[in-house]
Motif scaffolding. Structure first.
Motif, PDB file in Angstrom:
ATOM      1  N   PHE A 273       0.769  -1.479  -0.003  1.00 56.92           N
ATOM      2  CA  PHE A 273      -0.445   0.307   0.238  1.00 56.92           C
ATOM      3  C   PHE A 273       1.009   1.489   0.196  1.00 56.92           C
ATOM      4  CE2 PHE A 273      -2.560   2.675   3.328  1.00 56.92           C
ATOM      5  CZ  PHE A 273      -2.944   3.598   2.134  1.00 56.92           C
ATOM      6  N   SER A 274       1.484   1.525   1.052  1.00 56.00           N
ATOM      7  CA  SER A 274       2.462   2.829   1.121  1.00 56.00           C
ATOM      8  C   SER A 274       3.749   2.827  -0.079  1.00 56.00           C
ATOM      9  CB  SER A 274       3.866   3.387   2.490  1.00 56.00           C
ATOM     10  OG  SER A 274       2.545   2.632   3.647  1.00 56.00           O
ATOM     11  N   GLY A 275       3.672   1.644  -0.699  1.00 54.74           N
ATOM     12  CA  GLY A 275       4.779   1.799  -2.004  1.00 54.74           C
ATOM     13  C   GLY A 275       4.488   1.930  -2.880  1.00 54.74           C
ATOM     14  N   ASP A 276       2.917   1.711  -3.397  1.00 55.69           N
ATOM     15  CA  ASP A 276       2.359   1.882  -4.240  1.00 55.69           C
ATOM     16  C   ASP A 276       1.647   3.573  -4.128  1.00 55.69           C
ATOM     17  OD1 ASP A 276       1.975  -0.542  -5.239  1.00 55.69           O
ATOM     18  OD2 ASP A 276      -0.127  -1.029  -4.603  1.00 55.69           O
ATOM     19  N   VAL A 277       1.790   4.049  -2.819  1.00 60.37           N
ATOM     20  CA  VAL A 277       1.798   5.201  -2.660  1.00 60.37           C
ATOM     21  C   VAL A 277       2.202   6.482  -3.099  1.00 60.37           C
ATOM     22  CG1 VAL A 277       0.492   7.295  -1.957  1.00 60.37           C
ATOM     23  CG2 VAL A 277      -0.691   5.419  -1.418  1.00 60.37           C
ATOM     24  N   GLN A 278       4.095   6.079  -2.797  1.00 58.63           N
ATOM     25  CA  GLN A 278       4.848   6.639  -3.087  1.00 58.63           C
ATOM     26  C   GLN A 278       5.875   6.489  -4.060  1.00 58.63           C
ATOM     27  OE1 GLN A 278       6.891   5.779   1.344  1.00 58.63           O
ATOM     28  NE2 GLN A 278       6.957   8.420   1.070  1.00 58.63           N
ATOM     29  N   VAL A 279       5.081   5.341  -4.763  1.00 59.08           N
ATOM     30  CA  VAL A 279       6.225   5.343  -6.282  1.00 59.08           C
ATOM     31  C   VAL A 279       5.450   5.723  -7.214  1.00 59.08           C
ATOM     32  CG1 VAL A 279       7.681   3.424  -7.147  1.00 59.08           C
ATOM     33  CG2 VAL A 279       7.516   3.475  -4.573  1.00 59.08           C
ATOM     34  N   LYS A 280       3.842   5.226  -7.180  1.00 59.45           N
ATOM     35  CA  LYS A 280       3.173   5.518  -8.247  1.00 59.45           C
ATOM     36  C   LYS A 280       2.432   6.417  -7.748  1.00 59.45           C
ATOM     37  CE  LYS A 280       2.287  -0.070  -8.616  1.00 59.45           C
ATOM     38  NZ  LYS A 280       1.486  -1.145  -8.691  1.00 59.45           N
ATOM     39  N   TYR A 286      -7.588  -1.701  -3.847  1.00 60.42           N
ATOM     40  CA  TYR A 286      -7.790  -2.634  -2.510  1.00 60.42           C
ATOM     41  C   TYR A 286      -7.994  -1.407  -1.334  1.00 60.42           C
ATOM     42  CZ  TYR A 286      -2.406  -2.394  -2.028  1.00 60.42           C
ATOM     43  OH  TYR A 286      -1.073  -1.695  -2.250  1.00 60.42           O
ATOM     44  N   ILE A 287      -7.148  -0.353  -0.952  1.00 59.91           N
ATOM     45  CA  ILE A 287      -7.014  -0.032   0.263  1.00 59.91           C
ATOM     46  C   ILE A 287      -8.059   0.698   0.193  1.00 59.91           C
ATOM     47  CG2 ILE A 287      -5.882   2.106  -0.701  1.00 59.91           C
ATOM     48  CD1 ILE A 287      -5.611   0.368   2.818  1.00 59.91           C
ATOM     49  N   LYS A 288      -9.340   1.456  -1.107  1.00 58.35           N
ATOM     50  CA  LYS A 288     -10.137   2.399  -0.829  1.00 58.35           C
ATOM     51  C   LYS A 288     -11.161   0.913  -0.572  1.00 58.35           C
ATOM     52  CE  LYS A 288      -9.128   5.062  -5.370  1.00 58.35           C
ATOM     53  NZ  LYS A 288      -8.849   5.413  -6.694  1.00 58.35           N
ATOM     54  N   ARG A 289     -11.240   0.189  -0.786  1.00 60.49           N
ATOM     55  CA  ARG A 289     -12.582  -1.468  -0.444  1.00 60.49           C
ATOM     56  C   ARG A 289     -12.104  -0.827   1.134  1.00 60.49           C
ATOM     57  NH1 ARG A 289     -16.489  -1.785   0.103  1.00 60.49           N
ATOM     58  NH2 ARG A 289     -17.920  -4.255  -0.427  1.00 60.49           N
ATOM     59  N   TYR A 290     -10.960  -1.632   1.388  1.00 64.90           N
ATOM     60  CA  TYR A 290     -10.685  -1.559   3.063  1.00 64.90           C
ATOM     61  C   TYR A 290     -11.265  -0.296   4.067  1.00 64.90           C
ATOM     62  CZ  TYR A 290      -7.847  -2.523   7.058  1.00 64.90           C
ATOM     63  OH  TYR A 290      -7.777  -2.394   7.947  1.00 64.90           O
ATOM     64  N   PHE A 291     -11.081   0.715   3.310  1.00 65.40           N
ATOM     65  CA  PHE A 291     -11.701   1.784   3.672  1.00 65.40           C
ATOM     66  C   PHE A 291     -12.880   1.933   3.948  1.00 65.40           C
ATOM     67  CE2 PHE A 291      -7.527   4.715   2.876  1.00 65.40           C
ATOM     68  CZ  PHE A 291      -6.777   4.198   3.708  1.00 65.40           C
ATOM     69  N   GLU A 292     -13.421   1.381   2.731  1.00 64.65           N
ATOM     70  CA  GLU A 292     -15.249   1.197   2.723  1.00 64.65           C
ATOM     71  C   GLU A 292     -15.833   0.574   3.393  1.00 64.65           C
ATOM     72  OE1 GLU A 292     -16.342   0.561  -1.397  1.00 64.65           O
ATOM     73  OE2 GLU A 292     -15.668   2.793  -1.874  1.00 64.65           O
TER      74      GLU A 292
END
Length: 483
Positions: A273-280, A286-292
């Motif tokens: 998750f964190s790598g996806d945000v900082q690199v991409k 999947y994290i959006k659905r996790y929050f929901e």
């Protein structure tokens, strides 16, 4: 069979440290109180306390002196040079520069200390790799706004970054905005990684958690990191920025599809998750659905999302100590570990602190990371915590540490042969340090032994361990001689 690829000629060999675990001098020359300064010592079985009011008559606070790098930096850097380092991972203590975190002007005495450290490194021919934020939130910001749960911390942090980037624009090239930023996906990350102190929290390992605040804090750090990248590159386009992930590699305990699915979900959440945000530069699906699913809500503005896209990092760095298994069977045997534990892997041994040793997992992890992101990779923490014995003649025979590191370096070379662009290795740690999780000194990681015990007794004298001389030979041969 074709010969394995070697480590590249310009490979970074060094080791790591952190200000809150080594500097000490907690009140020297205008330094303010950081969150580490209000943490007591503990043990593997007795948790560290968080005490908003410092009570030195009742408790021992290991960060107050730590191993006194503040007064021993010349000696320590000389030892780094002797080992042959060409890189040294360190952090800057926020409260040494801005005592409360929210001042408009920096503390010149604090900057002068880092001037001296960087000058010493330059004279030794060692490149600094600087972690800007390594578990050193100003405690005043916890009191003012519950740390990174409040968006105001973004601007406070950017003011800190601006001072560092302008002061050291010709001295430091490699920067890590936040250490192990993904720890905020767990409730343990509230305190050390965000300075969040929710009402009712007394012990570091048993914190009161509010996921809305915690994930808001993580988002604020993502935005702060992206803004720091943009700010830094405007000051010096040659700056290189990296993410730093606490990578807890996970395997399914069995081929039961439930175990496999749980493992996939755990890996995405904790490691990706964190790598996806900082690199991409984007929040993954999947994290959006996790929050929901979990009812997690916090403010994300369109400007935030724009800045995340524009402020991505240049390299991926991570800590790797161990792996864990994931099991759908609640009765499976468990082990502990760095940030999180898991099901016991029957094919691995473990340390005294119950961290499973998995060198091949490092090769697996390097391939996993490089396949996902395709940018240069550094292993910025990797090591073995153990009880070292100082002999009467000043020797420390730590063959167990040499064996651990040897196996991991062998797997790094195999990953390079697989095609991974691995550019550096800074194992944990340069010298013995205060353990973050337990506050102990006896859980030693360093190549350099420091004479100090769990209660703060000792003369702080430095001794070269057997692993010091072994690692010197590894560096001299660029990873060819591991015997």
């Amino acid at each position: 069979m074709k010969q394995l690829k070697s480590f590249p000629e310009n490979f970074f060999w060094g080791a790591a440290s952190a200000a809150n675990q080594c500097e000490g001098a907690w009140q020297a020359e205008g330094k303010g109180v950081s969150i580490s300064d209000v943490m007591t010592n503990g043990t593997h079985k007795e948790p560290r306390r968080i005490t908003p009011v410092i009570d030195e008559d009742r408790y021992f606070y290991p960060s107050h002196e730590a191993v006194d790098f503040y007064h021993h930096y010349q000696e320590d850097i000389a030892l780094c040079k002797e080992m042959g380092f060409n890189i040294f991972r360190m952090s800057v203590n926020w409260t040494r520069i801005f005592p409360n975190g929210n001042e408009s002007e920096p503390n010149e005495a604090g900057l002068a200390f880092y001037d001296r450290v960087f000058a010493e490194l330059k004279a030794a021919g060692i490149e600094p790799l600087v972690t800007i934020y390594h578990n050193e939130n100003p405690f005043a910001l916890t009191q003012e706004c519950n740390g990174w749960a409040d968006r105001r911390c973004i601007d406070y942090y950017l003011n800190f970054c601006r001072v560092l980037f302008e002061r050291y624009k010709d001295v430091v090239k490699y920067w890590i905005p936040f250490n192990e930023i993904n720890c905020l996906t767990t409730k343990l990350g509230n305190w050390n990684h965000a300075g969040i102190l929710n009402e009712g929290t007394e012990f570091f390992t048993d914190q009161v958690d509010n996921p809305n605040l915690r994930f808001a804090a993580l988002h604020h750090q993502f935005v702060a990191s992206a803004r720091a990248v943009k700010l830094g590159k405007a000051i010096n386009p040659d700056f290189q920025f990296g993410t730093m992930i606490c990578h807890i590699t996970v395997y399914p305990l069995t081929c039961n599809p439930d175990d496999v699915l749980m493992t996939q979900q755990e890996d995405l959440m904790r490691n990706c998750f964190s790598g996806d945000v900082q690199v991409k530069g984007v929040y993954p699906y999947y994290i959006k659905r996790y929050f929901e699913r979990h009812g997690i809500e916090f403010e994300i503005t369109q400007q935030d999302l724009k800045e995340l896209r524009e402020g991505t990092v240049d390299f991926y760095s991570f800590s790797y100590y161990m792996s864990n298994c994931i099991s759908s069977d609640p009765a499976s045997a468990q082990v502990s570990g760095n940030v999180m534990g898991g099901a016991k892997n029957p094919y691995l041994t473990a340390t005294e602190w119950d961290w499973q040793i998995d060198p091949k997992g490092l090769r697996y992890t390097l391939n996993h990371i490089y396949d996902r992101y395709g940018i240069p990779v550094m292993v910025t923490e990797n090591g073995l915590g153990a009880r070292d014995t100082l002999t009467a003649d000043g020797k420390i025979h730590d063959a167990y540490r040499i064996d651990y590191l040897r196996q991991h370096i062998e797997q790094m070379r195999l990953a390079i042969d697989d095609g991974v662009e691995l550019i550096g290795y800074t194992p944990w740690s340069t010298m013995d340090l205060v353990s973050v999780s337990t506050g102990e000194m006896e859980k030693r990681y360093g190549f350099i032994y420091v004479d100090k015990d769990n209660e703060g007794r000792g003369d702080l004298k430095r001794y070269r361990k057997d692993s010091f001389f072994w690692y010197k030979k590894v560096i001299e041969t660029n990873g060819e001689d591991l015997d």
